[in-house]
Structures are given as structure tokens and as C-alpha cells.
Design a protein around this motif. Structure first.
Motif, PDB file in Angstrom:
ATOM      1  N   GLY A 109      15.896  61.865  20.258  1.00 56.88           N
ATOM      2  CA  GLY A 109      16.517  61.784  21.585  1.00 56.88           C
ATOM      3  C   GLY A 109      16.226  60.448  22.251  1.00 56.88           C
ATOM      4  O   GLY A 109      17.111  59.819  22.842  1.00 56.88           O
ATOM      5  N   GLU A 110      14.967  59.995  22.135  1.00 55.47           N
ATOM      6  CA  GLU A 110      14.577  58.728  22.765  1.00 55.47           C
ATOM      7  C   GLU A 110      15.249  57.541  22.069  1.00 55.47           C
ATOM      8  O   GLU A 110      15.607  56.557  22.716  1.00 55.47           O
ATOM      9  CB  GLU A 110      13.047  58.562  22.750  1.00 55.47           C
ATOM     10  CG  GLU A 110      12.296  59.576  23.613  1.00 55.47           C
ATOM     11  CD  GLU A 110      12.702  59.538  25.082  1.00 55.47           C
ATOM     12  OE1 GLU A 110      12.863  58.429  25.625  1.00 55.47           O
ATOM     13  OE2 GLU A 110      12.872  60.617  25.681  1.00 55.47           O
ATOM     14  N   GLU A 112      18.144  57.604  20.745  1.00 54.78           N
ATOM     15  CA  GLU A 112      19.524  57.596  21.260  1.00 54.78           C
ATOM     16  C   GLU A 112      19.587  56.956  22.648  1.00 54.78           C
ATOM     17  O   GLU A 112      20.543  56.257  22.972  1.00 54.78           O
ATOM     18  CB  GLU A 112      20.096  59.024  21.296  1.00 54.78           C
ATOM     19  CG  GLU A 112      20.704  59.472  19.990  1.00 54.78           C
ATOM     20  CD  GLU A 112      21.563  58.396  19.302  1.00 54.78           C
ATOM     21  OE1 GLU A 112      22.536  57.897  19.929  1.00 54.78           O
ATOM     22  OE2 GLU A 112      21.266  58.029  18.152  1.00 54.78           O
ATOM     23  N   LYS A 113      18.554  57.191  23.459  1.00 62.38           N
ATOM     24  CA  LYS A 113      18.539  56.575  24.796  1.00 62.38           C
ATOM     25  C   LYS A 113      18.434  55.055  24.688  1.00 62.38           C
ATOM     26  O   LYS A 113      19.086  54.322  25.436  1.00 62.38           O
ATOM     27  CB  LYS A 113      17.351  57.109  25.615  1.00 62.38           C
ATOM     28  CG  LYS A 113      17.587  58.498  26.173  1.00 62.38           C
ATOM     29  CD  LYS A 113      16.462  58.861  27.141  1.00 62.38           C
ATOM     30  CE  LYS A 113      16.375  60.368  27.313  1.00 62.38           C
ATOM     31  NZ  LYS A 113      15.054  60.814  27.775  1.00 62.38           N
ATOM     32  N   ILE A 114      17.597  54.602  23.780  1.00 62.92           N
ATOM     33  CA  ILE A 114      17.464  53.151  23.584  1.00 62.92           C
ATOM     34  C   ILE A 114      18.805  52.590  23.106  1.00 62.92           C
ATOM     35  O   ILE A 114      19.272  51.553  23.583  1.00 62.92           O
ATOM     36  CB  ILE A 114      16.335  52.838  22.567  1.00 62.92           C
ATOM     37  CG1 ILE A 114      14.984  53.188  23.182  1.00 62.92           C
ATOM     38  CG2 ILE A 114      16.385  51.378  22.129  1.00 62.92           C
ATOM     39  CD1 ILE A 114      13.792  53.038  22.246  1.00 62.92           C
ATOM     40  N   ARG A 115      19.432  53.320  22.207  1.00 64.77           N
ATOM     41  CA  ARG A 115      20.723  52.868  21.685  1.00 64.77           C
ATOM     42  C   ARG A 115      21.763  52.754  22.819  1.00 64.77           C
ATOM     43  O   ARG A 115      22.516  51.777  22.899  1.00 64.77           O
ATOM     44  CB  ARG A 115      21.220  53.852  20.622  1.00 64.77           C
ATOM     45  CG  ARG A 115      22.421  53.365  19.878  1.00 64.77           C
ATOM     46  CD  ARG A 115      22.816  54.350  18.785  1.00 64.77           C
ATOM     47  NE  ARG A 115      23.731  53.712  17.859  1.00 64.77           N
ATOM     48  CZ  ARG A 115      25.015  53.497  18.098  1.00 64.77           C
ATOM     49  NH1 ARG A 115      25.544  53.883  19.242  1.00 64.77           N
ATOM     50  NH2 ARG A 115      25.773  52.898  17.209  1.00 64.77           N
ATOM     51  N   ALA A 116      21.727  53.763  23.697  1.00 64.26           N
ATOM     52  CA  ALA A 116      22.680  53.740  24.815  1.00 64.26           C
ATOM     53  C   ALA A 116      22.405  52.538  25.725  1.00 64.26           C
ATOM     54  O   ALA A 116      23.341  51.905  26.232  1.00 64.26           O
ATOM     55  CB  ALA A 116      22.581  55.044  25.610  1.00 64.26           C
ATOM     56  N   LYS A 117      21.137  52.211  25.917  1.00 66.22           N
ATOM     57  CA  LYS A 117      20.806  51.039  26.740  1.00 66.22           C
ATOM     58  C   LYS A 117      21.244  49.745  26.054  1.00 66.22           C
ATOM     59  O   LYS A 117      21.678  48.802  26.714  1.00 66.22           O
ATOM     60  CB  LYS A 117      19.295  51.000  27.035  1.00 66.22           C
ATOM     61  CG  LYS A 117      18.867  51.996  28.115  1.00 66.22           C
ATOM     62  CD  LYS A 117      17.362  52.012  28.320  1.00 66.22           C
ATOM     63  CE  LYS A 117      16.862  50.819  29.105  1.00 66.22           C
ATOM     64  NZ  LYS A 117      15.411  50.955  29.437  1.00 66.22           N
ATOM     65  N   GLU A 132      10.241  48.321  23.926  1.00 58.31           N
ATOM     66  CA  GLU A 132      10.593  49.727  24.135  1.00 58.31           C
ATOM     67  C   GLU A 132      10.706  50.474  22.802  1.00 58.31           C
ATOM     68  O   GLU A 132      10.278  51.617  22.681  1.00 58.31           O
ATOM     69  CB  GLU A 132      11.909  49.819  24.919  1.00 58.31           C
ATOM     70  CG  GLU A 132      12.024  51.107  25.698  1.00 58.31           C
ATOM     71  CD  GLU A 132      12.965  50.998  26.885  1.00 58.31           C
ATOM     72  OE1 GLU A 132      12.640  50.249  27.833  1.00 58.31           O
ATOM     73  OE2 GLU A 132      14.022  51.648  26.856  1.00 58.31           O
TER      74      GLU A 132
END
Ligand SMILES: *[C@@H]1O[C@H](CO)[C@@H](O)[C@H](O)[C@H]1NC(C)=O
Ligand SMILES: *[C@@H]1O[C@H](CO)[C@@H](O)[C@H](O)[C@H]1NC(C)=O
Ligand SMILES: *[C@@H]1O[C@H](CO)[C@@H](O)[C@H](O)[C@H]1NC(C)=O
Ligand SMILES: *[C@@H]1O[C@H](CO)[C@@H](O)[C@H](O)[C@H]1NC(C)=O
Ligand SMILES: *[C@@H]1O[C@H](CO)[C@@H](O)[C@H](O)[C@H]1NC(C)=O
Ligand SMILES: *[C@@H]1O[C@H](CO)[C@@H](O)[C@H](O)[C@H]1NC(C)=O
Ligand SMILES: *[C@@H]1O[C@H](CO)[C@@H](O)[C@H](O)[C@H]1NC(C)=O
Ligand SMILES: *[C@@H]1O[C@H](CO)[C@@H](O)[C@H](O)[C@H]1NC(C)=O
Ligand SMILES: *[C@@H]1O[C@H](CO)[C@@H](O)[C@H](O)[C@H]1NC(C)=O
Ligand SMILES: *[C@@H]1O[C@H](CO)[C@@H](O)[C@H](O)[C@H]1NC(C)=O
Ligand SMILES: *[C@@H]1O[C@H](CO)[C@@H](O)[C@H](O)[C@H]1NC(C)=O
Length: 766
Positions: A109-110, A112-117, A132
Motif C-alpha cells: 500500500g505504501e 503505491e502511495k509513493i508511486r502516486a506521488k 521516502e
């Protein structure tokens, strides 16, 4: 064979917005140009050049963010994350672990968040992104799960110029932090000087500051993490392969974290001191004028890469080193350690006798299970010392595993079998994730391993056969390696792979154990046989009774050290003493490092996959077919090009599952208090025998130093008549203590490591 296409992303690079440019900072020139100018003015002979920490930080954070490269990296790590054994447990750990050890982390999940950023262009600079990503893995506190992006590790290492220790005034009061140089001065110098404890750091309560800083470390246990903040003799004795002078001063994981421009201490006596933090500069800044040129020269590859298609060596199942190690020809200083009876040249293991009232105590100091090519020396040192201790009439044995980050798995088994040759040879079983990659590799390895004899070939034998046995037959991916929980051979790959248990939505292989009688054991052990097996099967005499053995740790017992400890505690019933810990009441854990039973370097995973696709295929068509499985994902070199040079990249590959634990919780997530907790004192930070004497007193001397727990059940030792040899030793120890001086204790171990690693990698500019 299943076909699974490797469409990791539906996003086209062309559609991505370009990241916003950096804001200007207040240097006349760019901070990276200022670093270059500073380096140019430093004498070229100086070891590792340094610059102020803030300048380094301003330089590294002025490197523009490269969005397309970041996206390739975030997607490039995914195939390797799949090999991490415990992602579902990390996401949803047992309540006791979450409460006492660490909170859960959802790696996928994390990520994916980095990827989105990344996709949203939300990173201000390359380092913000790299840090990060680094922190995501570090926050799992699984010491086997590590990736250091180039922006985090290639250019600068941060440090504070002041190593500190945490000690109790009398062994009972909760510990406080002191400047180590003050403790040295107090111990060896001006006798009227009394060091004062640090009460505040950068305006914050010292205890709070240090507990927070400790969380930057790699271990899971918070008391072990706390100990790792400080200067410790066992760690220092490991020289370049240990975590140096503590994370506070920039050793170990401390070197990746920007500590701010200065460190301010307020001492209890009211004095305030401010220290300038600094950064070691690891690369040449010749020609660098700004962040963009730094990126171009050092952060856009190419770095050294694994050779595609190279045969994976069979020994990769063996080592679980926590530190990359390189052999050194000269002895490494071990300040605060007395003259040894015997000591391995890198200080990976050593044996000592204590004097006077402690004449019947022998100490086997084991700060490592060897991540380098010294397995035979390690084994010989252990065996010879135990024999010497018995011959000298020693009755009690302290095994000191402070600072032990692991090493060769089978050396953990061997040391246990040296101590308890007649005890059961396993306490836990292993498993790994059952998914497409491990299945395809296992099928192929098992198939090919059936086409030649499983046999150990000596130097004069058939070289082809030797290579096949080393690369394929001895691998965990050959079902003929290892035995099942009933101590029987597996019948087929399917029998080993399963899938066995499904837990929290993930699949795992059936449980398996080492077959210590296996003829190929030397291929997985760095060349040794385990005592009690093969040519060593005549070793049957137990040297010490279990109640005459005690193990002491600083919590930094990781990897192979935890395998050894599981055997010692579960099978032999040996008691464990934990040292130090946070300034809080109560018992602590003795085993605070990663309890996974095998790490895998990402380079090894890539080599395995490529080997199957390009070398173990019988036809070109089969190769194409294999490449269309998940194994096709391992042909992209991005993670290797973007990793920090010289730092190992790992996953935790195997979980350990305790025997008869019907809930099948990986040992990593099992909390276990030690039997007794002893606090460090100032004396223990300059003379390791002060630790051993406190351990001996508490275990057998009827004088407990335990602030929590107790050693009940151990018999008090009888007073022994001093022999001639005992008297000689007593004089020697006193002479050694008289000669100790502050200069013996290096305050800059990490600098040496930097120099060594850089030279080893050929990166250092001439
Ligand atoms: C960004 O990275 C890509 C590779 O992904 C590279 O082709 C490009 O040159 C880089 N941009 C800059 C400005 O260095
Ligand atoms: C010894 O320590 C005392 C107290 O800290 C100090 O006043 C004195 O100057 C020191 N003497 C030397 C020689 O360092
Ligand atoms: C107070 O303690 C610190 C730390 O030990 C020491 O450096 C300093 O000299 C002491 N100050 C006084 C006035 O004694
Ligand atoms: C295997 O061991 C040899 C010698 O110890 C070492 O040079 C080599 O790098 C090891 N290979 C792997 C993949 O660990
Ligand atoms: C090596 O193996 C060969 C054939 O298997 C055998 O004849 C020879 O004695 C062995 N040499 C040693 C040194 O063990
Ligand atoms: C060496 O071993 C390989 C693999 O088993 C075999 O094909 C070959 O015939 C052997 N060579 C000799 C000289 O025995
Ligand atoms: C686990 O294995 C089952 C049965 O083979 C399969 O249906 C399921 O998709 C697997 N789950 C995962 C997460 O791979
Ligand atoms: C263990 O290894 C030995 C030697 O290779 C082999 O004979 C035996 O079948 C294996 N399995 C068991 C259960 O001992
Ligand atoms: C075991 O056998 C080896 C030779 O095979 C010998 O050197 C060693 O002393 C023996 N050890 C014991 C404990 O009998
Ligand atoms: C295996 O595949 C490679 C391409 O990946 C090919 O070059 C090679 O010839 C194949 N090996 C055999 C035995 O067909
Ligand atoms: C697990 O249970 C079996 C059967 O009761 C027993 O033989 C074995 O010793 C147990 N293992 C441990 C670690 O207690």
C-alpha cells in the motif's frame, strides 16, 4: 506452465507532467558547487573529506527530481518485494508485537502511495523521493529488507562528532546518556573530573530524543534499537563490519539520516555544548557545479551490475550477513577486550578466561557468525577454545553474542551442536512465499538436479559435476535438499512447495528443515561440516551442563544469531541475559534483531531467474516460454543501477516457524522476554570484563545484577583454589588494565569503514 504477463503499469511515461523546478536557496553559488570548492581546498591525503552537514543536505536536496527515472525504480523494485516472506504479517502483526515492538506497515500500500506521488510530481527533489523509498523498507524494522537508493547512500554519509553512551550510575538506577569522551577522561585521565549526564538534546528531553532517533535503526526491538544508538565495545571490535560507534554519531543506519546542522547538549550540571554535524563525502565532486550535474555524474547510473545469466552460486542459501564484509589482512583493534586465549583475526569470535574470583569462568565472545570467507577459522576457534576451557578446568561458560548481526546459518547450528552435541538439531522450521517465481525456479531446479548424481566433488574431481552440485543440487529449490517436519525426504517439488499454509491471504511453502547429514552441507556452509555429522559424527561429548552456560546479548542479535538462540533457548534451556535498553523499568528482549532465517540479495534473485531462463532451458522455445512466466520480470536492471554502491540489497526470504507452534506465526513477530536484564555501567563501556563479571555474579555468584527477571535455578559456583596458571592470568589481566588509555578507543570507526568500502569498490577518485 502458467503464463503471466508483466504489465506492471498501464501508465505511459509520455503522459506524465514534468516535475516542478527547485526553489532557490541562499547560497551565492549552488550548494553542490560549494561542496566542490570545499573539497578542492582539503588536502588530498586526508582520509575521507568532510563538509558541514547542512551544506551536504542542501546540495543533495538540490538535485532535481527525475520523474521518469523514479517511476522506473518504483516499478523495478516490485518483483523483488514479492520475495519478502512476511508482507502480510508486517501489514497485520500480532497484537503483542504491535504493542511492544513495532506497528504494522503495509509495504504494498505504501509503495503505491509513493508511486502516486511520483506520478503526481509531488517530490521536490531526488533525495526526497529516495529517502521516502528507503524509509518505507526501514520502517518495517526487518533487518533483511533493505534497499538504499543512490541519492541516499552514494554521495554523503551524515555524522555527529560526538559518540555517546547510556549507562546507569550504579547498575540499578535507570541509565542516562553521557559523552563517551567524558567517560574515557573520567576512567583514564583527570581523576577530579566527573562527567555530567546529558539532559537535553536540541532542546528536547534527551531520553525522548534518543528513543525517537533509535527508531531509525534496522532492528525491531526498541531496547535493542536504543542500545544501537551508543558506542559499544563489541560493535567497535568488529571494525569495518560492525555498526561502529553507534547510530547517534553516524554509524550503521545513522549515516543515512540528516541530523540537522548542529547538535546541542545541555548537561545536568548546567553546561551547554554545541557540536557541528558533518557529512563524509564519498565521491569526487570534480566538475560538479550544481544539483543537476551531480545527478548526471553520480545518480543516473551506470553502477556495477550483476552479470546477466551468471550462474547463481550455491552458497547464497548460506550467508545471512547483516553487513557487507570485506576481509582485512591486519588484526582489528578490540579496545576494552582483555588478552584472549584465542581470537579469530577479524575478531569475529574469541575466547577469554576471567581472573581471581572468576577463575572458573570461560567466555566465548561471538559478535558475528561470519559474513565473510572465514567459516573454517570460526569453527576451529570455537572448537579449540571449548577444548582449552575444559582442559584448563573451567566450570562455567558465558557466551557473549553482543553486536551479533548474523552470518553463515550453519555456523549457528554448529556452535549449538558444539555445546550440545546430543540435543535435537532443530527448534524451528523454514518456509518461504509460494508464488509463481519460486514455483517455476523450483520446478526447473528440481528437474535438472535429477539428471546428475548428488555428490560432493573434491578439487581433483569432475569440474562440471562440481558446478552442477554447487549451483543446482544444493539449492533450496531442489526438493532433494532439506527434509520435512517429520524428518523425511520430500518426494517431489510439489511436495515441498505445496502451497502449504495459506495465511492472511498469502501462500507459503510446506515447512522444511536442514538435513545436517546431507552430503552437500559444505556447499551451504562455506566449507564446514556441522559437529555431530559427516566426518564430525564422532563428536559426542557435551562440554558444559546447560545450567553452567549463560548467553548475554545487547539485543543486537539478528539473523543467524536468532537461529542459534532459538536452539539454545528452546532445545537446551539455556538462559539469556539482556543488557542495557531504554531508560524504562522492566524486562527487555534478548533477541531484538531480524528473526527471518535467510536473506536473499536481490542480485541473487535476479541471477536465479535469469539462470533458469537462459541456462537451464533445453531448447530456445522453452527459454521463451520461461521468459513469459513471472521470471521475465527479472531482466530489468533499474533497481541495481539506482542502488547505493557497495550496500547490499536484500529481502527476507525465509520465515522461521517454531516447532509445534500451531498458529504458525513467523518468529519475527514473537515477543520473548529475556531471563534477566542487566544495565550498562560506565565501567562496562571501557572494560568488557565488567559485563562478564556482572553476568557471572548474576548467574552463579549469588549476587544478582538483574534489574528485572532473575537467574533462579542456576546453582551458585563453588570457590576454586587458584592454580599457577590462574595466578599468571591474574597478573596479566592487571597489567592489561593498568595499560588501558583513552587513546585505545577509536572515536571514528566509521570513517575507516568508508575508506575501506570505497577502495573495495574502486569508486574513490585517485
Ligand atoms: C531522467 O531519467 C531518464 C531515464 O529514465 C533519462 O533518460 C533522462 O535523461 C533523465 N533526465 C535528466 C534530466 O537527467
Ligand atoms: C581536571 O578536572 C577539573 C574538573 O573538571 C578541572 O577543573 C581541571 O582543570 C582538570 N585538570 C586537567 C589537568 O585537565
Ligand atoms: C559539565 O559537564 C560536562 C559534561 O560532562 C563537562 O564537559 C563540563 O566541563 C562540566 N561543566 C562544569 C562547569 O563542570
Ligand atoms: C560464494 O562464495 C564465494 C567465496 O566465498 C564468494 O566469492 C561469492 O561471492 C559467493 N557468491 C554468492 C552469490 O554469495
Ligand atoms: C577426490 O575424488 C576422487 C574421485 O572421486 C578420489 O579418487 C580422490 O581420492 C579424492 N581426493 C581427495 C583428496 O579426497
Ligand atoms: C562429469 O559430470 C558430468 C555431469 O554428471 C557428466 O556428464 C560427465 O560425463 C562427467 N565427466 C567425467 C569425465 O566423468
Ligand atoms: C494461493 O493459492 C491458491 C491455491 O493454489 C490460489 O487460488 C490463490 O490465488 C493463491 N493466493 C495468492 C495470494 O497467491
Ligand atoms: C539427508 O541426507 C543424506 C545424505 O545425503 C541422505 O542419505 C538422506 O536421505 C537425507 N534425508 C534424511 C531424512 O536423512
Ligand atoms: C574424531 O575423528 C577425527 C578423525 O577422523 C579425530 O581427529 C578426532 O580427534 C575425533 N574426535 C573425537 C572427539 O573423537
Ligand atoms: C536456451 O535459451 C537461450 C536463449 O535464452 C539460447 O541461446 C540457448 O541456445 C538455449 N539453450 C538450449 C540448450 O537450447
Ligand atoms: C514438538 O512436539 C514433539 C511431539 O510432541 C516433540 O517431540 C518435540 O520435542 C516438540 N518440539 C519442541 C520444540 O518442543
Amino acid at each position: 506452465m502458467a503464463r503471466l504477463l508483466t504489465t506492471l503499469t498501464g501508465l505511459s511515461l509520455a503522459s506524465i507532467a514534468i516535475a516542478s523546478p527547485l526553489q532557490a536557496r541562499q547560497y551565492d553559488a549552488s550548494p553542490c558547487a560549494a561542496v566542490a570548492a570545499s573539497l578542492a581546498s582539503q588536502p588530498s591525503s586526508s582520509a575521507t573529506p568532510t563538509v558541514p552537514a547542512q551544506l551536504a543536505y542542501d546540495c543533495i536536496t538540490s538535485v532535481p527530481f527525475n520523474q521518469s527515472a523514479a517511476l522506473a525504480l518504483v516499478d523495478g523494485v516490485k518483483p523483488y518485494f514479492k520475495w519478502q516472506s512476511n508482507t502480510v504479517w508486517l501489514k497485520d502483526p500480532p497484537a503483542e508485537y504491535a504493542e511492544k515492538v513495532q506497528p504494522g506497515v503495509d509495504i504494498w500500500g505504501e509503495l503505491e502511495k509513493i508511486r502516486a506521488k511520483v506520478v503526481g510530481g509531488e517530490y521536490d527533489n531526488e533525495h526526497a523521493f529516495g529517502f521516502e523509498l528507503y524509509t518505507l523498507l526501514q520502517s518495517t524494522h526487518d533487518g533483511h529488507f533493505v534497499f538504499i537508493p543512490d541519492s541516499v547512500g552514494n554521495i554523503f554519509n551524515f555524522a555527529r562528532p560526538v559518540p555517546i553512551v547510556s549507562v546507569s550510575s550504579d547498575g540499578k538506577e535507570l541509565p542516562k546518556a553521557y559523552v563517551y569522551a567524558d567517560v574515557l577522561a573520567e576512567s583514564f585521565g583527570n581523576s577530579s573530573f566527573a562527567s555530567s549526564a546529558i539532559s537535553k538534546i536540541n532542546g528536547q528531553d534527551a531520553k525522548e530524543f534518543l528513543e525517537n532517533w533509535a527508531q531509525r535503526g534496522s532492528l525491531q526491538d526498541r531496547d535493542a534499537l536504543y542500545n544501537n544508538v551508543f558506542y559499544e565495545l563489541a560493535t567497535v571490535s568488529l571494525g569495518p563490519v560492525g555498526s561502529g560507534i553507534g547510530t547517534f554519531a553516524g554509524s550503521g543506519r545513522g549515516r543515512w539520516v540528516y541530523p540537522g546542522p548542529t547538535t546541542e547538549f545541555v548537561f545536568e550540571n548546567g553546561t551547554t555544548r554545541t557540536y557541528d554535524n558533518y557529512a563524509k563525502v564519498l565521491v569526487s565532486f570534480a566538475g560538479i557545479t550544481d544539483g543537476a550535474s551531480l545527478y548526471k555524474k553520480w545518480l543516473s547510473g551506470p553502477q556495477p551490475t550483476p552479470t546477466p545469466g551468471a550462474a547463481p552460486s550455491g552458497n547464497s542459501t548460506a550467508p545471512t550477513p547483516s553487513a557487507t564484509a570485506s576481509a582485512t589482512p591486519t588484526p582489528i583493534p578490540a579496545p576494552g577486550y582483555p588478552p584472549p586465549v584465542v581470537r579469530e583475526i577479524h575478531n569475529l569470535i574469541g575466547g577469554y578466561f576471567l581472573e581471581d574470583d572468576y577463575s572458573d569462568v570461560a567466555v566465548l565472545s561471538v559478535p558475528s557468525f561470519v559474513g565473510i570467507d572465514a567459516q573454517e577459522e570460526f569453527q576451529a576457534t570455537a572448537a579449540n577454545f571449548l577444548a582449552a576451557a575444559k582442559a584448563a578446568g573451567k566450570k562455567k561458560l558465558i557466551v557473549d553474542v553482543q553486536a551479533n548481526g548474523g552470518g553463515t546459518i550453519l555456523l549457528g547450528y554448529d556452535l549449538y551442536k558444539l555445546l550440545f552435541p546430543n540435543n535435537v538439531d532443530h527448534a524451528a522450521a523454514d518456509r518461504f512465499r509460494a508464488f509463481e517465481s519460486t514455483d517455476v525456479i523450483g520446478q526447473k531446479f528440481s528437474e535438472v538436479a535429477g539428471t546428475f548424481p548428488r555428490t560432493l566433488v573434491n578439487e581433483t574431481g569432475n569440474e562440471t559435476l562440481a558446478t552442477l552440485n554447487e549451483n543446482i543440487a544444493s539449492s533450496v529449490f531442489n526438493y532433494r535438499t532439506d527434509i520435512d517436519v517429520n524428518l523425511e525426504n520430500f518426494d517431489s517439488w510439489q511436495d515441498k512447495f505445496g502451497p502449504g499454509l495459506e495465511q492472511k491471504g498469502d501462500n507459503f511453502t510446506n515447512l522444511f528443515r536442514w538435513n545436517l547429514s546431507d552430503v552437500l552441507i559444505p556447499l551451504n556452509s562455506g566449507g564446514i561440516y556441522v559437529h555431530g555429522y559427516g566426518p564430525l559424527s564422532n563428536y559426542t561429548e557435551q562440554p558444559f551442563a546447560a545450567e553452567d552456560v549463560v548467553v548475554v546479548t545487547d539485543g543486537y542479535c539478528a539473523s543467524t544469531c536468532t537461529i542459534f538462540s532459538e536452539l539454545m533457548r528452546q532445545r537446551a534451556g539455556v538462559k539469556y541475559i539482556s543488557l542495557g535498553g531504554r531508560p524504562r523499568e522492566g524486562i527487555t528482549q534478548a533477541v531484538g534483531g531480524v528473526k527471518g532465517t535467510n536473506n536473499y540479495p536481490w542480485t541473487y534473485i535476479q541471477a536465479l531467474a535469469q539462470y533458469v531462463v537462459t541456462e537451464l532451458n533445453s531448447t530456445a522455445e522453452e527459454s521463451t516460454e520461461l521468459r513469459n512466466t513471472e521470471l521475465g520480470e527479472y531482466f530489468d536492471d533499474t533497481p541495481f543501477l539506482r542502488a547505493s554502491t557497495g550496500q547490499s540489497i536484500n529481502v527476507n526470504f525465509r520465515d522461521g516457524i517454531r516447532d509445534n507452534d500451531t498458529s504458525n506465526v513467523p518468529l519475527q513477530f514473537v515477543y520473548e522476554a529475556s531471563d534477566c536484564r542487566i544495565l550498562y555501567t560506565k565501567a562496562m563501556t571501557v572494560d568488557v570484563t565488567a559485563i562478564w563479571k556482572a553476568v557471572s555474579d548474576s548467574a552463579w555468584g549469588g549476587k544478582s545484577h538483574c534489574v528485572a527477571g532473575d537467574m533462579g535455578g542456576y546453582k551458585t559456583k563453588a570457590k576454586r583454589e587458584m592454580t599457577v596458571q590462574d595466578k599468571v592470568l591474574s597478573r596479566r589481566m592487571n597489567a592489561w588494565r593498568r595499560e588501558l588509555k583513552a587513546e585505545d578507543y577509536p572515536l571514528d570507526v566509521f570513517t575507516d569503514e568508508t575508506v575501506m568500502q570505497l577502495n573495495g569498490n574502486g569508486l574513490m577518485p585517485v
